[in-house]
Design a protein around this motif. Sequence first.
Motif, mmCIF file in Angstrom:
data_model
loop_
_atom_site.group_PDB
_atom_site.id
_atom_site.type_symbol
_atom_site.label_atom_id
_atom_site.label_comp_id
_atom_site.label_asym_id
_atom_site.label_seq_id
_atom_site.Cartn_x
_atom_site.Cartn_y
_atom_site.Cartn_z
ATOM 1 N N UNK A 471 57.027 21.674 64.108
ATOM 2 C CA UNK A 471 57.017 20.897 62.264
ATOM 3 C C UNK A 471 57.774 19.722 62.210
ATOM 4 N N UNK A 472 58.235 19.106 61.099
ATOM 5 C CA UNK A 472 58.690 18.557 60.638
ATOM 6 C C UNK A 472 58.545 18.345 59.455
ATOM 7 N N UNK A 473 60.507 17.858 59.140
ATOM 8 C CA UNK A 473 60.191 18.272 57.402
ATOM 9 C C UNK A 473 60.227 16.847 57.155
ATOM 10 N N UNK A 474 59.053 17.375 56.227
ATOM 11 C CA UNK A 474 58.907 16.378 54.959
ATOM 12 C C UNK A 474 59.704 15.595 54.022
ATOM 13 N N UNK A 475 60.988 16.249 53.897
ATOM 14 C CA UNK A 475 61.796 16.003 53.258
ATOM 15 C C UNK A 475 62.355 14.351 54.214
ATOM 16 N N UNK A 476 62.428 14.393 54.999
ATOM 17 C CA UNK A 476 63.012 13.410 55.669
ATOM 18 C C UNK A 476 61.936 12.249 55.713
ATOM 19 N N UNK A 477 61.213 12.762 56.545
ATOM 20 C CA UNK A 477 58.981 12.224 57.518
ATOM 21 C C UNK A 477 58.534 11.468 56.549
ATOM 22 N N UNK A 478 59.107 11.952 55.015
ATOM 23 C CA UNK A 478 57.689 11.552 54.309
ATOM 24 C C UNK A 478 58.664 10.865 52.903
ATOM 25 N N UNK A 479 59.371 12.068 52.152
ATOM 26 C CA UNK A 479 59.981 11.605 50.937
ATOM 27 C C UNK A 479 61.281 10.456 50.875
ATOM 28 N N UNK A 480 61.552 10.908 52.095
ATOM 29 C CA UNK A 480 63.192 9.858 52.311
ATOM 30 C C UNK A 480 62.749 8.649 52.940
ATOM 31 N N UNK A 481 61.908 8.489 54.159
ATOM 32 C CA UNK A 481 61.642 7.112 54.679
ATOM 33 C C UNK A 481 60.580 6.964 54.607
ATOM 34 N N UNK A 482 59.975 7.270 53.234
ATOM 35 C CA UNK A 482 58.261 6.030 53.315
ATOM 36 C C UNK A 482 58.512 6.595 51.223
ATOM 37 N N UNK A 483 59.432 5.581 50.770
ATOM 38 C CA UNK A 483 59.223 5.726 49.096
ATOM 39 C C UNK A 483 58.447 5.327 48.000
ATOM 40 N N UNK A 484 57.279 4.451 49.132
ATOM 41 C CA UNK A 484 55.882 3.770 48.786
ATOM 42 C C UNK A 484 55.308 4.805 48.479
ATOM 43 N N UNK A 485 54.820 5.614 50.142
ATOM 44 C CA UNK A 485 53.797 6.478 49.581
ATOM 45 C C UNK A 485 54.582 7.405 49.235
#
Length: 820
Positions: A471-485
Amino acid sequence: MTTRGQTQQFDKALFKASVEKHLVTTYAKTPETADSRSWYLAVGKALAEISTGSLLETEKQIAEQNVRSVNYLSLEFLIGRLTGNNLISMGLYEEVSAAVEELGLNLTDLLEEERDPALGNGGLGRLAACFMDSLAAQEYPAVGYGLHYEYGLFSQSFEGGHQVEVPDAWRGIEGYPWEVVRPELGQTVGLFGSVETYTDKAGTSCRRWVPAMTVEGVAWDLPIVGYDNKSVYPLRLWECRSPAPFNLARFNDGDYVGAQYGQLEAGNVTKVLYPNDNHDQGKTLRLMQQYFHCACSVADILRRHFAAGNKIEDLAKLESIQLNDTHPTIAIPELMRILIDEHKLGWDAAWAISSKVFAYTNHTLLPEALERWSESLIADMLPRHMEIIFEINHRFMTLVEEKWPGNNEIKRKLSIIEEGQQRMVRMANLCVVSTYAVNGVAALHSELVKRDLFPEFNELFPGRLHNVTNGVTPRRWLKFCNPGLTELVNEKIGTEWPAKLEQLSGLAKFAEDKKFQKRYLAVKKDNKQRFADWVQDNMGIELDTNAIFDVQIKRLHEYKRQHLNLLHILSLYHRLLNEPTFDMHPRVFIFAAKAAPGYALAKDIIFAINKVADKVNNDPRLGGKLKVVFVPDYRVSLAEIIIPAADVSEQISTAGLEASGTGNMKLALNGALTIGTMDGANVEIREEVGDENIFIFGLLVDEVLKQKEEGHDPYRYYHADSLLRASLDLLNTDEFTPGNPGQLSAIRQNLLDGGDPYLVLADFADYVKAHEKIDAEYRDQATWARKTILNTALVGKFSSDRSIRDYVNNIWKLKAVSVK
Ligand code: CR1
């Protein structure tokens, strides 16, 4: 002021004062003379002050509760930049942004000053980093143990299209602001020497190792900040230092030690990370790194165990040691040695503990990645460990004899020692025999581990083999890297999803919603623009964000088949120039990948892609429909801007060879549609998102095996498929290397005369077809929007929080400790 998620007391004035203090006292700059980098360092230090306090407090509370913990041993932790991510976990992003603004600074710019700690090669190291993040987020007591490499993975640049490697001094001259040295945790590690027999006070004859020399282990802690809680776990990295003077007194009468000394001088043990992904080189210094890592880590685990007042007999009750691949396997004989030689336990008592402490994760079936060390090398460097390995094997062979009496073939196959010209120690076999749990990293991979790699072990030790899908951490791989989404998702389903990724499924009901589709696509477009700007600024190539951004980012490896992608590009080039009726939606093919410095064909593939890029990006005949970008120096911080910008995710390994993949998960989460084989975690991604929302092509595992068995004939495909022929033949011309025909022909040669070991040609036609489908579906933006939204919505399973819970429930059996 306290905002939601803020887990630390924060006083803006105090924080600003701390930044200014560090600027002056730690970095010797005044606010007037400081450049952006010094400000970043001072901000990092001011934040680390907060996290270090929490780290000590977490250590204290966990020790007081004396609960079971896991020790994650890995030669690689590809953590990437810490500042942005830690700010999110601490809940201080906005506060610190405002504070630095008052200092006349911009947080986004400051974050760009941080150099990635690239202490890993690829998926295996990045997984270890995601796992540490998820352990801390869920407060399962854990310590990560790794090495403090002076040089991380090399930085890559291109000269004339060729990869050039430059050493990566990631800490800079000033040191890395997030790390803190822990002198009190230092360890001494022996090497070489001999084993002697002596009689102890009770009159028993015992064995003990007398090392010829020692080195010192210095502990550096990096903070793993728990998301939305008060826990901060240590990632403890060992640095090797030579003690001065060397303790050579007993042995300096001959050249013997001189030779060893020379080896050590050749490089401090922790000088540099070996730049191999999925490939074992069997170098002496690498074994030394592995042992140094294990010796320091095991000693530190025991130190903690005894400091909390525990007895050695309770070790397996309180500590689990997870081996991230076979790289830390030597920890097993090291613990046995300590139990027997130092704590005076008998073999059975020692084994009863050790075999319940260790668990092992297998990350690959590739034979060239399965570690085998020569017996003579181990016997020379670690003579007592070699004795112990022999004893483990001897007892294991007795077990095999009981199960399959008289069957020497099975014995030969399962033995930890491989017989031959040079006897070799098979580290994976040692692991399976000596651990209480073994796991693969995706459902398909774990099945193949059972069926093809370790079938007899599975019979011998029923229940030992598990699956834990990565799995991958949703903190880095969505919340941090994709602020728009992130903003869009927050608006629809609230803000709890970064810790509960299953909640993303709440987005599915908006997949058909026209307004939502529009906004989702607008976010994607912004992310594409952000990346296009980066490419313009850094590479001088202009990209059109209306084009399909088609992304393949991962290590360069034949089995990952970047050359299949290249052949597809060549087929488009050929068709655009030769088929008058051929039409395609504009596409940008984006690559990023490092090749191991010694991997010639991988470097040839990089060169070929760069050469093709030079040509197609400047060929007016193509009408701007085809662009190719090979982004140099792939690293975590680049992935953070490429992934949110991707429309298409290339996951095209030969079926059966990619154990899991984790880039596939990050890309799907950020709304890229996968074109992939039925391999690794692609299989489970398809299960989650549905067959309509993924583009699957190519041979299945068993078809691959069958084709190999029957003899794969690349020329059959070459002669039967004119598009394939045209694409391959382009590699033999000087189309992309004007005046120098043949510069790209090594790839063609490998595929046609080299037997095409990864069945590129067998999958080509189906791959081209799948891409045609992508082209057609992208043109219908409503259809595409639905599919991409559903990808984000339906991949909640691939949070590393879920992976960690699987480990916790099925293997480690930990209880969460909430730090107050
Ligand atoms: C695998 O190739 C997997 C990672 C993490 C790699 C990749 O498919 O996602 O591990 N294996 O599990 C590896 O590096 C030495 O083996």
